[in-house]
Design a protein around this motif. Sequence first.
Motif, PDB file in Angstrom:
ATOM      1  N   ASP A  87       0.871  -1.175   0.000  1.00 48.50           N
ATOM      2  CA  ASP A  87       0.000   0.000   0.000  1.00 48.50           C
ATOM      3  C   ASP A  87       0.910   1.227   0.000  1.00 48.50           C
ATOM      4  OD1 ASP A  87      -2.228   1.705   0.342  1.00 48.50           O
ATOM      5  OD2 ASP A  87      -3.239   0.190   1.561  1.00 48.50           O
ATOM      6  N   CYS A  90       0.562   5.201   1.868  1.00 48.54           N
ATOM      7  CA  CYS A  90      -0.684   4.920   2.590  1.00 48.54           C
ATOM      8  C   CYS A  90      -1.037   5.988   3.615  1.00 48.54           C
ATOM      9  CB  CYS A  90      -0.591   3.559   3.277  1.00 48.54           C
ATOM     10  SG  CYS A  90       0.632   3.487   4.605  1.00 48.54           S
ATOM     11  N   LYS A  94      -4.559   2.531   5.424  1.00 43.07           N
ATOM     12  CA  LYS A  94      -4.345   1.490   4.435  1.00 43.07           C
ATOM     13  C   LYS A  94      -5.695   1.042   3.874  1.00 43.07           C
ATOM     14  CE  LYS A  94      -1.827  -1.144   7.215  1.00 43.07           C
ATOM     15  NZ  LYS A  94      -0.868  -2.176   7.734  1.00 43.07           N
ATOM     16  N   GLN A  95      -5.681   0.518   2.658  1.00 44.76           N
ATOM     17  CA  GLN A  95      -6.929   0.083   2.037  1.00 44.76           C
ATOM     18  C   GLN A  95      -7.467  -1.184   2.689  1.00 44.76           C
ATOM     19  OE1 GLN A  95      -8.286   2.307  -0.025  1.00 44.76           O
ATOM     20  NE2 GLN A  95      -6.416   3.427   0.520  1.00 44.76           N
ATOM     21  N   ASN A  99      -2.560  -5.100   4.534  1.00 41.24           N
ATOM     22  CA  ASN A  99      -1.605  -4.570   3.567  1.00 41.24           C
ATOM     23  C   ASN A  99      -0.314  -4.141   4.258  1.00 41.24           C
ATOM     24  OD1 ASN A  99      -3.626  -4.916   1.712  1.00 41.24           O
ATOM     25  ND2 ASN A  99      -3.848  -2.754   1.196  1.00 41.24           N
ATOM     26  N   GLY A 101       1.937  -1.300   4.651  1.00 38.33           N
ATOM     27  CA  GLY A 101       1.920   0.142   4.436  1.00 38.33           C
ATOM     28  C   GLY A 101       3.304   0.698   4.194  1.00 38.33           C
TER      29      GLY A 101
END
Length: 235
Positions: A87, A90, A94-95, A99, A101
């Motif tokens: 990510d 980020c 984070k999405q 993930n 980051g």
Amino acid sequence: MVPLSEQRLRMRDRFLDQAVRELWKYDDRVRGLGIDVRFDRGVAHLTGEVDDAGRLDTARSVIGRLDGVLAVWDQVRVAGRDPVVLDLGCGAQKQYPANLGVDLHLTSEVDVRADVSAPLPFADGSADRVFLVHILEHLIDFLPLVDEVHRVLRPDGIAFVLSPWWRYVNAVADPTHVRLLDVQTIKGICRRAGSRRLWNPLHVGCDGAGVFAELRPLTDPADFPGEAELARFFD
């Protein structure tokens, strides 16, 4: 193009949720897959597990062809292995929590401190997915980063791009934005003169506020999609 209202976005997500339920029930290509799908403002979020990457690609393709789907983001286990998801840039969000980051400025979400405008501290072909969410518009020259993402992705990997659409007010309201993007910008990224870094655009969309793209790295020019396939997304 005018961004959709919040009410219409909610109604469309509800429609897409039902459409996917019907696909999972009646379409032999995806029936029985251990993939859960959740829609948020036109973005399909896929989680779960499949036996092989080909089945995940099939699910992504089927969902991506539904009218109203802007992007298909996934964090699916394949053959018992969790995906490696970077990510980039980020910040504090984070999405997906799992993930990795990556950012220059440390926050609670950053796992690796790195300058994304410099070479990335990851080995060739080490990532399954890379998120580039609201990062390209902040870089005067984002092509070196795009090339680095191409390098670190596995051959069946995907880069997820989201940036403000150039005609949307937020694209110019933020003084830290130094680049403007359009769907046609993504076409230019996929194949550009003098570069051996090719991308297959799996899905590209615009909702009047943002430009979405899912790009798979290519190494053989013979694998680049033909004009008919490109016409799905580009002029």
